[in-house]
Write a protein that holds these residues in place. Structure first.
Motif, PDB file in Angstrom:
ATOM      1  N   ILE B  26       0.573  -0.895   0.242  1.00 34.93           N
ATOM      2  CA  ILE B  26      -0.095   0.129  -0.531  1.00 34.93           C
ATOM      3  C   ILE B  26       1.291   1.143  -0.227  1.00 34.93           C
ATOM      4  N   ILE B  27       1.900   1.476   0.452  1.00 31.49           N
ATOM      5  CA  ILE B  27       2.649   2.423   0.635  1.00 31.49           C
ATOM      6  C   ILE B  27       3.601   2.657  -0.468  1.00 31.49           C
ATOM      7  N   HIS B  28       3.753   1.170  -0.643  1.00 30.40           N
ATOM      8  CA  HIS B  28       4.679   2.232  -2.273  1.00 30.40           C
ATOM      9  C   HIS B  28       3.937   2.063  -3.291  1.00 30.40           C
ATOM     10  N   ARG B  29       2.042   2.067  -3.494  1.00 33.99           N
ATOM     11  CA  ARG B  29       1.441   2.732  -4.282  1.00 33.99           C
ATOM     12  C   ARG B  29       0.909   3.701  -3.442  1.00 33.99           C
ATOM     13  N   LEU B  30       0.962   4.562  -2.036  1.00 35.44           N
ATOM     14  CA  LEU B  30       1.363   5.372  -1.937  1.00 35.44           C
ATOM     15  C   LEU B  30       2.029   6.447  -2.277  1.00 35.44           C
ATOM     16  N   GLU B  33       1.651   7.399  -6.312  1.00 33.49           N
ATOM     17  CA  GLU B  33       0.065   8.284  -6.288  1.00 33.49           C
ATOM     18  C   GLU B  33       0.876   9.231  -6.515  1.00 33.49           C
ATOM     19  N   ALA B  34       1.844  10.030  -5.337  1.00 33.77           N
ATOM     20  CA  ALA B  34       1.859  11.197  -5.104  1.00 33.77           C
ATOM     21  C   ALA B  34       3.002  11.289  -6.216  1.00 33.77           C
ATOM     22  N   LEU B  35       3.531  11.062  -6.929  1.00 31.98           N
ATOM     23  CA  LEU B  35       4.919  11.105  -7.755  1.00 31.98           C
ATOM     24  C   LEU B  35       4.140  11.643  -9.185  1.00 31.98           C
ATOM     25  N   ASP B  36       3.062  11.182  -9.455  1.00 32.60           N
ATOM     26  CA  ASP B  36       1.732  10.703 -11.284  1.00 32.60           C
ATOM     27  C   ASP B  36       1.417  11.886 -10.157  1.00 32.60           C
ATOM     28  N   ILE B 118      10.840   7.841   3.574  1.00 32.27           N
ATOM     29  CA  ILE B 118       9.536   7.011   3.939  1.00 32.27           C
ATOM     30  C   ILE B 118       9.835   6.450   4.843  1.00 32.27           C
ATOM     31  N   PHE B 119       9.626   6.720   6.068  1.00 38.43           N
ATOM     32  CA  PHE B 119      10.454   5.079   6.832  1.00 38.43           C
ATOM     33  C   PHE B 119       8.879   3.994   7.826  1.00 38.43           C
ATOM     34  N   VAL B 120       9.104   3.058   6.999  1.00 36.69           N
ATOM     35  CA  VAL B 120       8.578   2.577   7.123  1.00 36.69           C
ATOM     36  C   VAL B 120       8.248   1.376   8.384  1.00 36.69           C
ATOM     37  N   ASN B 121       7.648   1.680   9.646  1.00 33.82           N
ATOM     38  CA  ASN B 121       7.773   1.368  11.028  1.00 33.82           C
ATOM     39  C   ASN B 121       6.682   0.173  10.976  1.00 33.82           C
ATOM     40  N   ILE B 186      -5.253   9.429   4.632  1.00 33.02           N
ATOM     41  CA  ILE B 186      -4.309  11.012   5.334  1.00 33.02           C
ATOM     42  C   ILE B 186      -2.938  10.622   4.730  1.00 33.02           C
ATOM     43  N   ALA B 187      -3.070   9.172   4.779  1.00 27.41           N
ATOM     44  CA  ALA B 187      -0.817   8.443   4.729  1.00 27.41           C
ATOM     45  C   ALA B 187      -0.720   8.877   3.003  1.00 27.41           C
ATOM     46  N   LYS B 188      -2.181   9.073   2.213  1.00 31.16           N
ATOM     47  CA  LYS B 188      -1.015  10.125   1.424  1.00 31.16           C
ATOM     48  C   LYS B 188      -0.915  10.962   1.324  1.00 31.16           C
ATOM     49  N   LYS B 189      -2.421  11.908   1.726  1.00 31.35           N
ATOM     50  CA  LYS B 189      -1.776  13.351   1.585  1.00 31.35           C
ATOM     51  C   LYS B 189      -0.959  13.267   2.103  1.00 31.35           C
ATOM     52  N   ALA B 190      -0.307  12.862   3.437  1.00 28.06           N
ATOM     53  CA  ALA B 190       1.144  13.294   3.990  1.00 28.06           C
ATOM     54  C   ALA B 190       1.927  12.784   3.162  1.00 28.06           C
ATOM     55  N   ILE B 191       1.864  11.928   2.631  1.00 29.88           N
ATOM     56  CA  ILE B 191       3.084  11.678   1.630  1.00 29.88           C
ATOM     57  C   ILE B 191       3.450  12.909  -0.065  1.00 29.88           C
ATOM     58  N   LYS B 192       2.215  13.060  -0.080  1.00 26.79           N
ATOM     59  CA  LYS B 192       1.965  14.017  -1.067  1.00 26.79           C
ATOM     60  C   LYS B 192       2.822  15.652  -0.925  1.00 26.79           C
TER      61      LYS B 192
END
Lengths: 68, 255, 355
Positions: B26-30, B33-36, B118-121, B186-192
């Motif tokens: 999921i995180i990879h996709r987010l 998506e941000a890059l796109d 992007i820190f995956v915990n 929410i995670a997507k917004k933050a990453i973007k």
């Protein structure tokens, strides 16, 4: 009417889409096994789908495409 | 009928090696998506860690570099300083970032390095089979804390967002989770937002994403999401820990 | 003609790197090479370059790796203990075919050791600068001028063969001042284009992956074999050495770097006393000039290796000539610099047949 397409070859049968779907219209297709040995998820009642993409959002493998 | 949800372009269609239900996917996709959505893929260089995401270089369509364990922030620094208008992100796990790579992380933040981490915990070393990590919770059982993490022996977990937010160089530090649709959004917004801040050249951004490890937690993917909610979120509160773009209340009404 | 100026080795090295087109430098303080970093921190910001003081030598070599992977001409510098820290990064660079220049201004080891000159990192540099089957190109200058001249050659070969390069100097060369002329590159040196680099594909090509991980053993072996073909080509085409009066020499001293100069003085003194001595000075320590040594061994009666260590290159001399001739060793370690007189005494003893 919204459409959910689950790619059976990509699905790893993790069931996250099943728990995410608000309409409970996804289940595991026990009759089918993909190349990786998983029973893929399948939409069991397309009519009830509201196209919310919850399944696709929770799918870790981008196995789900949603049309609306 | 229009397609409303599909694989983002910045994500390759290479099947991932991740375990079923592992939320790395999921995180990879987010990130993709941000890059796109920010149209950054052409300028982006991604740095893969050593850990479960070691083969992330096969999963992103932007240029990728595989870093030694813990060194991704230093690699990213070398790239960014050499190609200033590139967009650089590292994608790291908790062992990579908060154990061996702590110095590289802290100093990249202290320098205000204009990169996004992007820190995956997921509170465990996944790739090597489930050992205790710097973010393993007190009393959490792992392969190397078989009787539960004993604070008197193994010390306390590290709260990375809280730590890094004390550094002036940090511009945007937020902790998010991918345990449910709402939190994924929410995670997507933050990453973007992190990538936006980087593209504006405004310094160091890090998004800590609470993630699952069904295999090494020994639970089903579905139950892993619940375990995350019940155990990780309380210890690692979600939220924004630093945001230079946030207009402070007093700045708003300084009249 | 470029002007001739009196410069400290470390600083001349840094200026030469800049003139060779290197404007990205990642450093960390450690005696006796810190002036390289200090000089870069003064010069690079003024010419649109990057001077970055990393949090450790580990971070610095990984910044070098990132810069190199992104196609930049970049450099890091350190001294013995710091180079030990960099060996992981060097192995990754070798394993991912990332060019870059690493400077080692050697000091006494092991451990914290001393800060006087040493050559005790020879094995590390030429045998195991990092884990796995790998080599890096290793240059050993014996004067500040030669050090300056080798910098551009090191960068160019590193780029051409996508193999990390090292200049193996020592505290003597780094700290001494000598008159040098540094070739100026007006308008910046034209650097080779690197299509393989990871710097953003701009939607004009598929993405580039810079990586040293190959989980399938057959893939890893194939990649390593391909790299060893490049190593072979380097050995054939780019081995360098200096041969001084070796054609008719009975006793040939083998020495590199600073001790190469000391040995030359001793060889001259020996000749003045009618002893046929010669000097063989490797300039590339890897690839090691084996063929030249084989040729010399046809005529020479004995070899004397002189090093600032307990003897490391001596093994390579024996190997190169398949032990056909006796190879003796003389050296100091810990930072003691051998004197020409000491070397001369040894030559005379060897020439006189005593051992």
């Amino acid at each position: 009417m919204p459409k959910v397409i689950i790619d059976p070859d990509v699905c790893k049968s993790c069931e996250l889409c099943i728990t995410a779907c608000p309409k409970n219209i996804i289940d595991i297709d026990k009759k089918m096994i993909n190349d990786k040995g998983y029973h893929p998820a399948i939409v069991i009642d397309q009519e009830k789908c509201i196209g919310c993409s919850a399944c696709a959002i929770m799918c870790p493998d981008c196995a789900i495409t949603v049309e609306r | 009928m229009a397609v409303v949800f599909k694989r983002p372009h910045a994500l390759t269609n290479v099947p991932t090696h991740y375990c079923p239900g592992c939320t790395h996917g999921i995180i990879h996709r987010l990130v993709a998506e941000a890059l796109d959505e920010l149209d950054l893929e052409g300028r982006t260089v991604g740095i893969a860690p050593v850990g479960c995401a070691v083969m992330a270089y096969d999963y992103f369509n932007c240029d990728m570099i595989e870093a030694p364990h813990g060194r991704a922030p230093a690699i990213a620094t070398g790239v960014k300083r050499s190609v200033p208008d590139s967009i650089v992100f590292t994608y790291q796990g908790d062992g990579d970032l908060a154990a061996i790579g702590t110095a590289e992380t802290v100093h990249a933040a202290a320098r205000g390095e204009n990169i996004t981490i992007i820190f995956v915990n997921n509170a465990i070393y996944g790739m090597t089979g489930g050992q205790m990590a710097p973010t393993t919770l007190p009393n959490q059982v792992t392969q190397t804390s078989p009787f539960g993490r004993d604070i008197s022996q193994a010390g306390f977990p590290i709260k990375v967002c809280e730590m890094l937010s004390t550094l002036e160089g940090s511009s945007y530090i937020a902790r998010v989770s991918v345990d449910c649709v709402r939190n994924v959004n929410i995670a997507k917004k933050a990453i973007k937002k992190a990538f936006e801040i980087q593209s504006q050249g405004r310094g160091f951004t890090l998004i800590e994403v609470l993630s699952t490890c069904p295999t090494n937690w020994g639970v089903s993917p579905k139950d892993a999401l619940q375990w995350l909610r019940d155990n990780l979120i309380p210890y690692y509160p979600l939220g924004v820990y630093k945001d230079v773009t946030e207009v402070k209340k007093e700045e708003l009404c300084d009249g | 003609m470029e002007e001739r100026i009196l410069m400290k080795g470390n600083e001349a090295l840094a200026e030469a790197a800049i003139q060779a087109g290197c404007i990205r430098f990642f450093g960390y303080p450690i005696t006796p090479q810190t002036e390289v970093a200090a000089y870069m921190s003064k010069r690079l910001p003024k010419i649109g370059g990057t001077y970055l003081q990393a949090e450790s030598e580990v971070a610095a070599v990984n910044m070098l790796q990132g810069a190199g992977a992104a196609g930049a001409r970049a450099m890091t510098s350190s001294s013995s203990p710091g180079i030990s820290l960099k060996t992981e990064g060097i192995s990754y660079m070798a394993g991912a075919d990332i060019p870059g220049l690493i400077i080692n201004v050697q000091r006494g080891g092991p451990g914290l050791g001393g800060i006087q000159p040493s050559q005790a990192d020879y094995w590390q540099a030429t045998k195991a600068p990092g884990h796995g089957d790998l080599h890096i190109i290793v240059f050993a200058p014996s004067s500040v001028q030669e050090m300056v001249d080798l910098v551009e050659n090191a960068f160019d070969l590193s780029d051409e063969y996508r193999i990390p390069a090292m200049i193996l100097a020592d505290g003597l060369l780094g700290q001494m001042m000598e008159p040098v002329t540094i070739k100026k590159s007006e308008g910046g040196k034209k650097l080779p284009e690197k299509k393989w680099a990871a710097k953003g594909h701009g939607h004009k090509r598929a993405h580039n992956i810079i990586n040293s991980l190959y989980l399938k053993a057959a893939d890893l072996e194939r990649v390593i074999n391909e790299r060893f073909e490049r190593y072979k080509e380097l050995e054939v085409k780019h081995t360098r050495c200096e041969r001084y009066m070796t054609d008719d020499a009975d006793v040939v001293v083998v020495a590199y770097g600073a001790t190469g100069r000391i040995a030359k003085a001793a060889v001259k003194a020996a000749r003045e006393q009618g002893v046929k001595a010669g000097l063989f000075r490797p300039i590339t320590l890897w690839p090691f000039p084996k063929q030249d040594l084989k040729d010399i061994a046809k005529s020479a009666k004995a070899f004397l290796t002189v090093e600032m260590s307990m003897g490391q290159m001596v093994d390579d001399v024996k190997l190169a000539i398949d032990c056909k001739r006796p190879v003796d060793f003389f050296g100091h370690t810990g930072g003691i610099v051998p004197t020409p007189q000491e070397v001369l005494d040894k030559i005379l003893k060897l020439a006189g047949g005593e051992r």
